[in-house]
Design a protein around this motif. Sequence first.
Motif, mmCIF file in Angstrom:
data_model
loop_
_atom_site.group_PDB
_atom_site.id
_atom_site.type_symbol
_atom_site.label_atom_id
_atom_site.label_comp_id
_atom_site.label_asym_id
_atom_site.label_seq_id
_atom_site.Cartn_x
_atom_site.Cartn_y
_atom_site.Cartn_z
ATOM 1 N N ARG A 1 0.831 -1.217 0.000
ATOM 2 C CA ARG A 1 0.000 0.000 0.000
ATOM 3 C C ARG A 1 0.863 1.263 0.000
ATOM 4 O O ARG A 1 0.667 2.162 -0.824
ATOM 5 C CB ARG A 1 -0.908 -0.015 1.233
ATOM 6 C CG ARG A 1 -2.008 1.028 1.197
ATOM 7 C CD ARG A 1 -2.893 0.890 2.407
ATOM 8 N NE ARG A 1 -2.278 1.400 3.623
ATOM 9 C CZ ARG A 1 -2.303 2.679 4.014
ATOM 10 N NH1 ARG A 1 -2.916 3.567 3.271
ATOM 11 N NH2 ARG A 1 -1.725 3.053 5.141
ATOM 12 N N LEU A 2 1.854 1.303 0.897
ATOM 13 C CA LEU A 2 2.690 2.511 1.009
ATOM 14 C C LEU A 2 3.525 2.749 -0.249
ATOM 15 O O LEU A 2 3.855 3.882 -0.578
ATOM 16 C CB LEU A 2 3.610 2.411 2.231
ATOM 17 C CG LEU A 2 2.892 2.418 3.584
ATOM 18 C CD1 LEU A 2 3.880 2.199 4.726
ATOM 19 C CD2 LEU A 2 2.118 3.718 3.781
ATOM 20 N N LEU A 3 3.850 1.673 -0.963
ATOM 21 C CA LEU A 3 4.648 1.815 -2.187
ATOM 22 C C LEU A 3 3.772 2.084 -3.418
ATOM 23 O O LEU A 3 4.251 2.061 -4.557
ATOM 24 C CB LEU A 3 5.471 0.528 -2.418
ATOM 25 C CG LEU A 3 6.619 0.285 -1.433
ATOM 26 C CD1 LEU A 3 7.073 -1.167 -1.464
ATOM 27 C CD2 LEU A 3 7.789 1.217 -1.709
ATOM 28 N N ASN A 4 2.480 2.328 -3.180
ATOM 29 C CA ASN A 4 1.525 2.585 -4.275
ATOM 30 C C ASN A 4 1.476 1.462 -5.297
ATOM 31 O O ASN A 4 1.370 1.695 -6.506
ATOM 32 C CB ASN A 4 1.863 3.912 -5.000
ATOM 33 C CG ASN A 4 1.619 5.089 -4.094
ATOM 34 O OD1 ASN A 4 0.648 5.088 -3.322
ATOM 35 N ND2 ASN A 4 2.502 6.068 -4.146
ATOM 36 N N LEU A 5 1.551 0.246 -4.800
ATOM 37 C CA LEU A 5 1.519 -0.911 -5.706
ATOM 38 C C LEU A 5 0.167 -1.635 -5.657
ATOM 39 O O LEU A 5 0.029 -2.723 -6.211
ATOM 40 C CB LEU A 5 2.646 -1.895 -5.336
ATOM 41 C CG LEU A 5 4.072 -1.436 -5.650
ATOM 42 C CD1 LEU A 5 5.091 -2.388 -5.035
ATOM 43 C CD2 LEU A 5 4.273 -1.341 -7.161
ATOM 44 N N THR A 6 -0.820 -1.014 -4.990
ATOM 45 C CA THR A 6 -2.082 -1.734 -4.760
ATOM 46 C C THR A 6 -2.772 -2.192 -6.050
ATOM 47 O O THR A 6 -3.420 -3.222 -6.074
ATOM 48 C CB THR A 6 -3.092 -0.891 -3.947
ATOM 49 O OG1 THR A 6 -3.059 0.413 -4.460
ATOM 50 C CG2 THR A 6 -2.786 -0.880 -2.488
ATOM 51 N N SER A 7 -2.633 -1.414 -7.125
ATOM 52 C CA SER A 7 -3.317 -1.849 -8.348
ATOM 53 C C SER A 7 -2.444 -2.773 -9.194
ATOM 54 O O SER A 7 -2.926 -3.395 -10.132
ATOM 55 C CB SER A 7 -3.791 -0.646 -9.165
ATOM 56 O OG SER A 7 -2.696 0.181 -9.400
ATOM 57 N N LYS A 8 -1.161 -2.863 -8.867
ATOM 58 C CA LYS A 8 -0.272 -3.733 -9.657
ATOM 59 C C LYS A 8 -0.073 -5.108 -9.020
ATOM 60 O O LYS A 8 -0.128 -6.131 -9.703
ATOM 61 C CB LYS A 8 1.103 -3.049 -9.799
ATOM 62 C CG LYS A 8 2.192 -3.931 -10.415
ATOM 63 C CD LYS A 8 3.537 -3.191 -10.471
ATOM 64 C CE LYS A 8 4.706 -4.083 -10.812
ATOM 65 N NZ LYS A 8 4.770 -4.493 -12.209
#
Length: 383
Positions: A118-125
Amino acid sequence: MGKVALITGITGQDGAYLAEYLIKKGYTVHGIKRHSSMFNTDRIDHLYQDPHIENRNLILHYGDLTDSMNLTHIIGETQPDEIYNLAAMSHVKVSFDTPEYTANADGIGVLRILEAVRLLNLTSKTRIYQASTSELYGLVQEVPQKETTPFYPRSPYAVAKLYGYWITVNYREAYGMHASNGILFNHESPLRGETFVTRKVTRAVSRIALGMQQKVYMGNLSAQRDWGHAKDYIRAMYAILQQDEPSDYVIATGITTTIRDFVKMSFSEIGLQVDFKGEGVNEVAVINFIDENVFIEKVGETYLESLQKRIGQEVVGVDPAYFRPTEVELLIGDPTKARERLGWIPKYSLEALVEDMMASDVKEMKKESYLKEGGYKILNYFE
Ligand code: NAP
Ligand code: F7E
């Protein structure tokens, strides 16, 4: 470009099979391995590639589920399409001895991974598979157990995994993450850790057959487990992450067997019939018949004569040291959802699993016995 997978627990039974499976599918596989004072990569040595090779498809990173910064760093660096969180302190009995550590690694460890994504902004990947377990059902509230059966965990391991299960569901619902639980029932293989009951039995039976051990001491022989082969179960993990929608799945065979019957099957696989008698801590098993043709085919004529002298002798006993403070007496799963949605059907029967494990352990124990007798040269010559 092939996909990138990150496997925690890559040095374990499932991690090793999954890594091989994904590499064959063209993935680049990153694995998290914790430091140990000696190599403990036996299960993946055949996949290892020297770090100086370009375009490797297996890359190992030192890490630990109890270290958030380390996990965040590895996930950020590898940018995985799929994370398989298989790392855990996975021994139920040991979790009673190390409950705090088990909660940290098996419970909060799951949160660390979800939060890093989540913190690395990978939620959609990044899609996430969480290794949940039939131990969640514990004191079973329904037979057979399915996705909707209420949980009743019976060990520090199961309670930690309960947190892991729900935090995965929560991150899916709160942040729309593709995060799923595989509620896997017991799965075994020749790579199973030596202190889990099936491997303990197949090793001991092999050693008894070769004259390397007199007797094996067991715990609760009446517990019942739904056992499958790990090779079938890692196919289910992969299939879960290929679905358009994340969800939670029971992965099981739908057949349950007592530990006692697993012991009998393991002896029988190499032509030895054992009979159990007595009750509770006084229960024992004795060899009462040898099918010589089967024994010669599966183990070898060399070992027959000494084993014949053991007819009527005890080969299995009970030691209460192996009893658990709270036991899970019965597990049997209903894999209908996995069959209908994933098309998942196990290929191995319990008989085929026992055959695979026994063949592997007889071979391994023969090697050990040669080495003990100073047979290095013979072994090297034949290999
Ligand atoms: P396993 O053989 O015990 O492997 C566990 C792996 O986790 C090993 O690679 C181990 O490393 C690693 N590990 C342990 N603590 C760690 C930590 N703090 N940080 C990083 N790595 C750590 O287990 P398995 O049978 O393959 O099972 C895989 C997963 O499925 C586990 O989460 C288990 O709880 C769960 N599960 C298993 C079954 C089953 O029947 N096998 C059923 C349901 C769920 P080392 O090699 O260094 O010990
Ligand atoms: O015990 C009984 C024991 O340790 C199975 C883990 O992979 O599967 C595993 O957990 C049963 C229990 O596995 C001995 O009391 C009797 O009832 O092989 P086990 P487990 O506890 O079912 C689940 C699904 C996981 O998630 C876990 O990670 O066998 N038993 N005698 C014995 N068990 C052991 N270990 N040793 C004995 O001598």
